[in-house]
Design a protein around this motif. Sequence first.
Motif, PDB file in Angstrom:
ATOM      1  N   CYS A  92     -32.590  33.801  70.352  1.00  0.00           N
ATOM      2  CA  CYS A  92     -31.055  33.920  70.459  1.00  0.00           C
ATOM      3  C   CYS A  92     -30.902  32.812  71.590  1.00  0.00           C
ATOM      4  CB  CYS A  92     -30.472  35.045  71.161  1.00  0.00           C
ATOM      5  SG  CYS A  92     -30.397  36.076  69.812  1.00  0.00           S
ATOM      6  N   LYS A  96     -29.490  28.741  70.882  1.00  0.00           N
ATOM      7  CA  LYS A  96     -28.346  28.086  71.388  1.00  0.00           C
ATOM      8  C   LYS A  96     -28.597  26.423  72.076  1.00  0.00           C
ATOM      9  CE  LYS A  96     -26.557  32.790  72.698  1.00  0.00           C
ATOM     10  NZ  LYS A  96     -26.550  33.506  73.900  1.00  0.00           N
ATOM     11  N   THR A 101     -29.239  24.569  62.608  1.00  0.00           N
ATOM     12  CA  THR A 101     -28.031  25.094  62.005  1.00  0.00           C
ATOM     13  C   THR A 101     -27.773  26.196  61.022  1.00  0.00           C
ATOM     14  OG1 THR A 101     -28.108  23.169  60.638  1.00  0.00           O
ATOM     15  CG2 THR A 101     -27.066  22.583  62.391  1.00  0.00           C
ATOM     16  N   ALA A 132     -24.517  35.624  66.043  1.00  0.00           N
ATOM     17  CA  ALA A 132     -23.705  35.448  67.108  1.00  0.00           C
ATOM     18  C   ALA A 132     -24.002  34.202  67.728  1.00  0.00           C
ATOM     19  CB  ALA A 132     -23.558  36.714  68.005  1.00  0.00           C
ATOM     20  N   THR A 133     -25.039  33.585  67.519  1.00  0.00           N
ATOM     21  CA  THR A 133     -25.498  32.227  68.307  1.00  0.00           C
ATOM     22  C   THR A 133     -24.575  31.224  67.901  1.00  0.00           C
ATOM     23  OG1 THR A 133     -27.449  31.787  67.057  1.00  0.00           O
ATOM     24  CG2 THR A 133     -27.645  33.060  68.813  1.00  0.00           C
ATOM     25  N   GLY A 134     -24.067  31.431  66.527  1.00  0.00           N
ATOM     26  CA  GLY A 134     -23.318  30.304  66.012  1.00  0.00           C
ATOM     27  C   GLY A 134     -23.816  29.500  64.810  1.00  0.00           C
ATOM     28  N   VAL A 135     -25.228  29.989  64.558  1.00  0.00           N
ATOM     29  CA  VAL A 135     -25.788  29.398  63.245  1.00  0.00           C
ATOM     30  C   VAL A 135     -25.490  29.838  62.076  1.00  0.00           C
ATOM     31  CG1 VAL A 135     -28.064  28.847  64.624  1.00  0.00           C
ATOM     32  CG2 VAL A 135     -27.708  31.130  63.284  1.00  0.00           C
ATOM     33  N   SER A 136     -25.381  29.081  60.988  1.00  0.00           N
ATOM     34  CA  SER A 136     -25.318  29.570  59.740  1.00  0.00           C
ATOM     35  C   SER A 136     -26.277  30.660  59.332  1.00  0.00           C
ATOM     36  CB  SER A 136     -24.996  28.706  58.568  1.00  0.00           C
ATOM     37  OG  SER A 136     -23.765  27.747  58.891  1.00  0.00           O
ATOM     38  N   TYR A 137     -26.261  31.833  59.031  1.00  0.00           N
ATOM     39  CA  TYR A 137     -27.215  32.784  58.863  1.00  0.00           C
ATOM     40  C   TYR A 137     -27.185  33.587  57.538  1.00  0.00           C
ATOM     41  CZ  TYR A 137     -30.116  36.366  60.972  1.00  0.00           C
ATOM     42  OH  TYR A 137     -31.208  37.261  61.153  1.00  0.00           O
ATOM     43  N   ASP A 194     -22.739  28.355  54.749  1.00  0.00           N
ATOM     44  CA  ASP A 194     -22.311  28.504  56.131  1.00  0.00           C
ATOM     45  C   ASP A 194     -21.807  29.878  56.231  1.00  0.00           C
ATOM     46  OD1 ASP A 194     -19.776  28.439  55.139  1.00  0.00           O
ATOM     47  OD2 ASP A 194     -19.129  26.457  55.803  1.00  0.00           O
ATOM     48  N   GLY A 195     -21.669  30.151  57.591  1.00  0.00           N
ATOM     49  CA  GLY A 195     -21.260  31.514  57.886  1.00  0.00           C
ATOM     50  C   GLY A 195     -22.376  32.587  58.010  1.00  0.00           C
TER      51      GLY A 195
END
Length: 293
Positions: A92, A96, A101, A132-137, A194-195
């Motif tokens: 994580c 960051k 991505t 929650a790190t902001g990557v697309s997952y 994404d998302g």
Amino acid sequence: MIVVTAPTGDIGSQVLHGLLDAGEAIRVIARDRSRLPADVQGRIEIVEGSHSDGTVLNRAFDGADRLFWLVPADPRAASADAAYVDFARPACEALKQSRITHVVSISALGRGWLKNAGHVTATLKMDDMLAATGVSYRALACASLMENVKRQAGLIKSQQAFYWPFPQDQAEPTCATRDVAAVAVDLLKNPTWDGFAEIPMLGPEDLSFREMMAIASEVLGQPVTYHEMSDEDLRGMMLKRGASEGMASAMVNMMVAKKEGMDHLVPAEDRSNNPTTFRTWCEEVLRPAVLAA
């Protein structure tokens, strides 16, 4: 550049080969580079170490934009949270600080199950933390793997028996690792998504263990009898093989949740991403394993 973790494992090795066949630039994180096939080593970058180590992750993530994430089994971890959530904390922090991505992770069915489901509960916590790190997952939410049957190839050959703590007539989804790997490869090759989302890996059909062993018997040309273990038998077997109390309990809790219906929370509407039937898997994977046992 795509980073691949657990590249010598069952799923990870198939993901690695699929990405290489597609011409992708690959960097792997491996504890022991000698376990990687010789013909592969010259085609990839290798960072030696564990992907629970922040220093290793920072080296591996440098310049990469996509990640295949798989936590290796650790039966000696203190608990399921230690094995999955704590293992992933350094990732994580590294994510960051990286340019990655898109992340594809091997996960489990069970989102929405309210009881403690051991490995599954911890895995879903890990997914939420990484996303929650902001990557697309994308979490590939796997049903039980057909390869679990292969683990008993020796018993199937010598005793014509398979042992598992599950009712013999309860039908459940199962999927083949080849199908899981193929979906992961496609997502990593085509990062147009994404998302955060889960992709159910349900296999093409629900089968009971009685039905599965009947199919295995036909394919192998020998009877294979199913024997239902108790949960305590499973716990004792794991402890005898060196698992911690926490991980043995996590396995039992997961099996109890599956018996209570956890893997049926997701409607089985579209199974086209998992085409391998259990019969095909027995012909192409189990039979060679039993013959070689």
